[in-house]
Design an enzyme around this catalytic site. Structure first.
Site, short mmCIF file in Angstrom:
data_model
loop_
_atom_site.label_atom_id
_atom_site.label_comp_id
_atom_site.label_asym_id
_atom_site.label_seq_id
_atom_site.Cartn_x
_atom_site.Cartn_y
_atom_site.Cartn_z
N LYS A 41 5.20 44.10 4.72
CA LYS A 41 4.63 43.30 3.69
C LYS A 41 5.02 44.06 2.32
O LYS A 41 5.59 43.38 1.29
CB LYS A 41 3.33 43.14 3.63
N CYS A 54 -6.22 40.70 -3.86
CA CYS A 54 -7.64 41.31 -3.49
C CYS A 54 -8.60 41.54 -4.10
O CYS A 54 -7.98 42.05 -5.60
CB CYS A 54 -7.15 42.49 -2.55
#
Length: 424
Positions: A22, A120
């Site tokens: 990722k 996040c």
């Protein structure tokens, strides 16, 4: 909202194939903005963050084709026509890596407007180093109404090569400045550059596109700007964090697995610690055979920049320590507020206390299943591992965090014999 339900106590057994990284795929996707020719990518993971980035690139004007029906790991991106140099708040708020369009857009289009990032909730992760570096390269930058507004003046001007020393090691900062420097006039030197393999993978693609970069893999990158980049083909490196997560899972549950299509050379710091915990390994060029018997031993560790122990593996190894024999100290040096999983692990019966940026885990013999809540991407992985090791049934809520960074995790675990399912 999807949840994962699992019944723990089954040792893992079998083979697992690791997806593309990722953290390499996201900057590599943005690199297509640097050229008006097609860029062909393989081994791109099918994750929520990747889908978000592709949607953002489409809004900017990139066309995306998937030549093989049903295979989203192989794609062709074409940024021949840039219709917008803006990354809106609606796109950026869900994924802070959207900031990676800033450098390429500024370098090629001489202007960019990018919302300040989200993602996040594990710390500030400021973008000041990106801004500092781009200003050194001649950009005029304002923060206005929640947006970074950057341009070269006059607008026809290219960015200019500069010597840039960042105040801290920043992965996305290094990537943004590296991409911007490829089309700058003159030579750029990035000192204190991030050495992560994902940065190196981005640099390898840029070289294939015609960039002149030396020092790849070191903390000093030298980029000689070129007038134009061209198309290229590239395969994204395997995800070391996904590989490390499955290794932690087998340490926690016991059993024997083979992790295939990985890069063991990028996992040295993780493997050393897992061996301390009791993991037996046999390592090949692109595979790791891992077996675990008995209870793990507690291991102290400290997160730091690559090649040290990665912050993205902290939560997973903490779960191993939660059920290990002995006590351990875990020190987090990269992000503040990255212990949100501790409270949830303690709900499962762990005995972990936090003192500043250190967690102290007293290993318990068994965890007990419960309903827990994922708070961020890697925390969600740690709770899945805990549920696989716990007695009884565990349910992990807010699993959308997991989908941001893991490709079909529950399906891969099912193939390894885990009793796990996705429920609504």
């Amino acid at each position: 909202m999807d949840k994962l339900r699992m019944v723990g106590g089954t040792p893992l057994k079998g083979e697992v194939v690791i997806a593309g990284a990722k953290n390499a795929a996201l900057p590599i996707l943005c690199a297509c903005l640097l050229t008006d020719q097609p860029v062909v990518l393989r081994n791109v993971p099918d994750l929520q963050d990747v889908r978000t980035m592709l949607k953002l690139l489409q809004e900017i004007g990139v066309t995306i084709d998937f030549p093989s029906a049903g295979d989203r790991s192989y794609m062709v991106l074409n940024a021949a026509v840039i219709k917008s140099s803006e990354a809106t708040y609606e796109m950026v708020k869900t994924m802070r890596a959207s900031i990676l369009v800033l450098g390429p857009l500024l370098a090629r289009m001489h202007s960019a407007k990018v919302s300040l990032p989200g993602g996040c909730a594990i710390g500030a992760r400021p973008v000041d180093q990106h801004i500092k570096g781009l200003k050194a390269m001649g950009a005029t930058i304002k923060i206005k109404s929640g947006y970074i507004q950057a341009e070269t003046k006059p607008q026809s001007d290219r960015l200019k090569g500069a010597s840039i020393l960042t105040d801290m090691i920043t992965v996305t900062g290094t990537e943004n400045l590296l991409m911007a420097a490829t089309l700058a006039s003159g030579t750029t030197v990035l000192e204190n550059a991030a050495r992560e393999p994902e940065v190196g993978d981005l640099a390898e693609l840029l070289v294939k596109m015609g960039a002149k970069i030396s020092g790849i893999g070191s903390d000093r990158l030298v980029i000689e700007g070129v007038d134009k980049l061209h198309g290229a083909e590239h395969s994204v490196i395997p995800d070391r964090i996904e590989a490390g997560t499955f290794l932690c899972a087998v340490v926690a549950t016991g059993g024997e697995i083979t992790v295939k299509h990985c890069r063991p050379d990028t996992l040295d710091a993780v493997i050393v610690k897992l061996k301390e915990a009791g993991l037996q390994t046999e390592i090949g060029p692109d595979w790791i055979k891992a077996s675990m018997q008995g209870r793990p031993k507690a291991v102290n560790f400290r997160t730091s920049e690559y090649p040290a122990f990665p912050t993205d593996m902290q939560a997973q190894l903490m779960t191993v320590n939660a059920i290990a024999a002995g006590s351990s100290m875990i020190t987090e040096t990269i992000f503040e507020n990255r212990f949100m999983h501790v409270q949830e692990l303690n709900r499962l019966g762990a005995d972990i206390a936090i003192e500043g940026n250190t967690a102290i885990a007293q290993g318990v013999e068994k965890l007990s299943g419960a309903i827990v809540m994922a708070t961020d991407l890697r925390a969600s992985a740690s709770l899945v591992i805990a549920g696989l090791a716990a007695q009884g049934e565990t349910q992990v809520d807010r699993i959308y965090h997991l989908d941001r960074g893991y490709d079909r995790m529950e399906q891969k675990l099912t193939l390894l014999g885990a009793n796990i399912e996705r429920i609504k």
